[in-house]
Scaffold this motif. Structure first.
Motif, PDB file in Angstrom:
ATOM      1  N   LYS A   7      28.040   7.637 -14.387  1.00 43.66           N
ATOM      2  CA  LYS A   7      27.204   7.487 -15.570  1.00 43.66           C
ATOM      3  C   LYS A   7      27.659   6.262 -16.345  1.00 43.66           C
ATOM      4  CE  LYS A   7      26.239  12.424 -16.105  1.00 43.66           C
ATOM      5  NZ  LYS A   7      26.467  13.611 -16.949  1.00 43.66           N
ATOM      6  N   MET A   8      26.795   5.327 -16.475  1.00 46.57           N
ATOM      7  CA  MET A   8      27.199   4.062 -17.056  1.00 46.57           C
ATOM      8  C   MET A   8      27.460   4.155 -18.548  1.00 46.57           C
ATOM      9  SD  MET A   8      27.436   2.471 -14.394  1.00 46.57           S
ATOM     10  CE  MET A   8      27.919   0.931 -15.119  1.00 46.57           C
ATOM     11  N   GLU A   9      26.991   5.236 -19.201  1.00 50.53           N
ATOM     12  CA  GLU A   9      27.277   5.360 -20.623  1.00 50.53           C
ATOM     13  C   GLU A   9      28.705   5.821 -20.877  1.00 50.53           C
ATOM     14  OE1 GLU A   9      25.151   9.233 -19.407  1.00 50.53           O
ATOM     15  OE2 GLU A   9      25.037   7.087 -19.000  1.00 50.53           O
ATOM     16  N   ASN A  10      29.423   6.251 -19.847  1.00 50.21           N
ATOM     17  CA  ASN A  10      30.815   6.653 -19.994  1.00 50.21           C
ATOM     18  C   ASN A  10      31.672   5.399 -19.919  1.00 50.21           C
ATOM     19  OD1 ASN A  10      33.405   7.565 -19.812  1.00 50.21           O
ATOM     20  ND2 ASN A  10      33.106   8.762 -17.942  1.00 50.21           N
ATOM     21  N   PRO A  11      32.283   4.941 -21.027  1.00 51.84           N
ATOM     22  CA  PRO A  11      32.995   3.661 -21.002  1.00 51.84           C
ATOM     23  C   PRO A  11      34.280   3.688 -20.217  1.00 51.84           C
ATOM     24  CG  PRO A  11      33.341   4.753 -23.097  1.00 51.84           C
ATOM     25  CD  PRO A  11      32.332   5.568 -22.348  1.00 51.84           C
ATOM     26  N   ASP A  12      34.782   4.883 -19.863  1.00 51.81           N
ATOM     27  CA  ASP A  12      36.070   4.945 -19.180  1.00 51.81           C
ATOM     28  C   ASP A  12      35.962   5.645 -17.829  1.00 51.81           C
ATOM     29  OD1 ASP A  12      37.620   5.391 -22.334  1.00 51.81           O
ATOM     30  OD2 ASP A  12      37.575   3.591 -21.119  1.00 51.81           O
ATOM     31  N   ARG A  13      34.834   5.449 -17.125  1.00 55.63           N
ATOM     32  CA  ARG A  13      34.694   6.047 -15.807  1.00 55.63           C
ATOM     33  C   ARG A  13      35.731   5.444 -14.877  1.00 55.63           C
ATOM     34  NH1 ARG A  13      31.220   2.614 -17.340  1.00 55.63           N
ATOM     35  NH2 ARG A  13      30.704   0.746 -16.153  1.00 55.63           N
ATOM     36  N   LYS A  14      36.082   6.161 -13.846  1.00 48.52           N
ATOM     37  CA  LYS A  14      37.201   5.772 -12.997  1.00 48.52           C
ATOM     38  C   LYS A  14      36.725   4.853 -11.879  1.00 48.52           C
ATOM     39  CE  LYS A  14      38.794  10.026 -14.626  1.00 48.52           C
ATOM     40  NZ  LYS A  14      37.695  10.029 -15.601  1.00 48.52           N
ATOM     41  N   CYS A  15      36.587   3.601 -12.175  1.00 50.46           N
ATOM     42  CA  CYS A  15      36.088   2.598 -11.241  1.00 50.46           C
ATOM     43  C   CYS A  15      37.109   2.316 -10.144  1.00 50.46           C
ATOM     44  CB  CYS A  15      35.781   1.328 -12.034  1.00 50.46           C
ATOM     45  SG  CYS A  15      35.362  -0.094 -11.072  1.00 50.46           S
ATOM     46  N   ILE A  16      36.640   1.778  -9.017  1.00 49.21           N
ATOM     47  CA  ILE A  16      37.581   1.623  -7.916  1.00 49.21           C
ATOM     48  C   ILE A  16      37.848   0.213  -7.461  1.00 49.21           C
ATOM     49  CG2 ILE A  16      37.042   3.860  -6.933  1.00 49.21           C
ATOM     50  CD1 ILE A  16      35.463   2.261  -4.787  1.00 49.21           C
ATOM     51  N   ALA A  17      37.074  -0.779  -7.785  1.00 44.36           N
ATOM     52  CA  ALA A  17      37.285  -2.047  -7.102  1.00 44.36           C
ATOM     53  C   ALA A  17      37.488  -3.200  -8.056  1.00 44.36           C
ATOM     54  CB  ALA A  17      36.126  -2.359  -6.161  1.00 44.36           C
ATOM     55  N   THR A  18      38.691  -3.675  -8.152  1.00 41.98           N
ATOM     56  CA  THR A  18      38.954  -4.916  -8.871  1.00 41.98           C
ATOM     57  C   THR A  18      38.449  -6.073  -8.022  1.00 41.98           C
ATOM     58  OG1 THR A  18      40.895  -4.048  -9.962  1.00 41.98           O
ATOM     59  CG2 THR A  18      40.773  -6.412  -9.734  1.00 41.98           C
ATOM     60  N   PHE A 139      33.412   3.790  -3.148  1.00 39.84           N
ATOM     61  CA  PHE A 139      33.282   5.195  -3.532  1.00 39.84           C
ATOM     62  C   PHE A 139      32.386   5.389  -4.749  1.00 39.84           C
ATOM     63  CE2 PHE A 139      34.962   9.107  -5.608  1.00 39.84           C
ATOM     64  CZ  PHE A 139      34.712  10.002  -4.586  1.00 39.84           C
ATOM     65  N   TYR A 140      32.535   4.543  -5.752  1.00 41.56           N
ATOM     66  CA  TYR A 140      31.746   4.675  -6.968  1.00 41.56           C
ATOM     67  C   TYR A 140      30.582   3.695  -7.051  1.00 41.56           C
ATOM     68  CZ  TYR A 140      35.477   7.676  -8.611  1.00 41.56           C
ATOM     69  OH  TYR A 140      36.383   8.690  -8.730  1.00 41.56           O
ATOM     70  N   GLY A 141      30.448   2.827  -6.068  1.00 39.84           N
ATOM     71  CA  GLY A 141      29.314   1.934  -6.039  1.00 39.84           C
ATOM     72  C   GLY A 141      29.546   0.628  -6.767  1.00 39.84           C
ATOM     73  N   GLY A 142      28.691  -0.336  -6.466  1.00 38.81           N
ATOM     74  CA  GLY A 142      28.871  -1.688  -6.961  1.00 38.81           C
ATOM     75  C   GLY A 142      28.693  -1.838  -8.456  1.00 38.81           C
TER      76      GLY A 142
END
Length: 299
Positions: A7-18, A139-142
């Protein structure tokens, strides 16, 4: 959890790719100071779960991501082959994880020939990708990978970010500490309290011993002698969802008042069996603070 994170409105989602160097990403940063890919040897893969492994020592991580990088060079750039690579890497490194809810991305690799900078093997500028963005296969998408910024972007004042970037000399320590916004704010906040004014980068960076003192403080993440037995780490869980809080220091059991340096000691996951150990910890922190404060004119 995956739906929540996406959910893009969650500012602290657990992203995976630097990503690798990404001008669009850098231009959009909150807080004006870019923290992800910042130099030939300074980059951060913490939001990808880089340190979320049972053994997150420097040598082990270096070997792990170097092996992935070498293997991925031979992977055909199509969805099935990339997904097969992901599954193979996950099977080789099953855990246990210090933070089970935090994904560890198998697409983290070295993105420079000298193995000095970590980043995303799926990024369009990564070796072998011919400008094609494969991050949508992660995993979490681009979208999450392109748009995520860790809490340090918003929570750390610019001078504190600039100081950390300037004193760190390699990706391993930098990634461990730049996401420690509460620890950094506690340490630099104590300096500002004693200065009775905001800290500037010029208070620290022109002075060799001040720079070294900050570097020694950051290195406590690696070898803090008063670390509570069983504490998670060395990586941290920096998302703002309340999972995995660090336990408070039990001063009542020691029979002493809470330390004036408690915010720092707490963020270092400290635990003390006797007052003398607390005194030693306070003395160490005080010595580092003093080396920074003296050139800044506080003493």
């Amino acid at each position: 959890m995956r739906d929540e994170i996406e959910k893009m409105e969650n500012p602290d989602r657990k992203c995976i790719a630097t990503a690798g160097p990404d001008e669009a990403h850098a231009a959009a940063v909150p807080g004006s100071v870019y923290l992800c890919q910042v130099g030939d040897a300074i980059s951060c893969g913490a939001c990808c779960g880089l340190y979320n492994r049972a053994d997150a020592s420097r040598g082990t991580l270096e070997d792990l991501i170097a092996g992935r990088t070498k293997t991925f060079r031979r992977v055909p750039r199509d969805a099935d082959a990339i997904t097969d690579f992901q599954l193979r890497m996950e099977r080789r490194d099953p855990g246990p994880r210090p933070y089970p809810d935090f994904y560890h991305c198998p697409f983290l690799g070295f993105i420079d020939p000298g193995r000095r900078r970590v980043g995303c093997l799926l990024h369009p500028m990564a070796d072998g990708n011919s400008g094609i963005d494969y991050r949508g296969l992660s995993f979490y998408g681009g979208l999450a990978c392109r748009d995520y910024f860790c809490p340090s972007y918003r929570n750390l004042p610019a001078p504190r970010k600039e100081i950390v970037k300037a004193v760190c000399t390699d990706w391993y320590l930098y990634g461990l500490v730049i996401t420690e916004d509460r620890l950094l704010n506690a340490f630099f906040g104590e300096i500002e309290k004693r200065l009775n004014r905001p800290l500037s980068a010029v208070d620290v960076l022109p002075h060799a011993d001040s720079r070294q003192a900050v570097r020694e403080f950051l290195a406590l993440k690696l070898d803090w002698p008063h670390r509570l037995a069983g504490a998670r780490g060395p990586g941290n869980y920096f998302f703002n969802d309340g999972l995995y809080p660090r336990p408070p220091i039990d001063y009542s059991r020691l029979g002493v008042a809470p330390s004036a340096l408690d915010p720092i000691l707490h963020e270092l996951s400290s635990g003390f069996s006797r007052p003398a150990a607390l005194n030693q910890a306070e003395a160490l922190i005080e010595s580092l603070l003093g080396r920074i404060l003296r050139p800044a004119g506080a003493y």
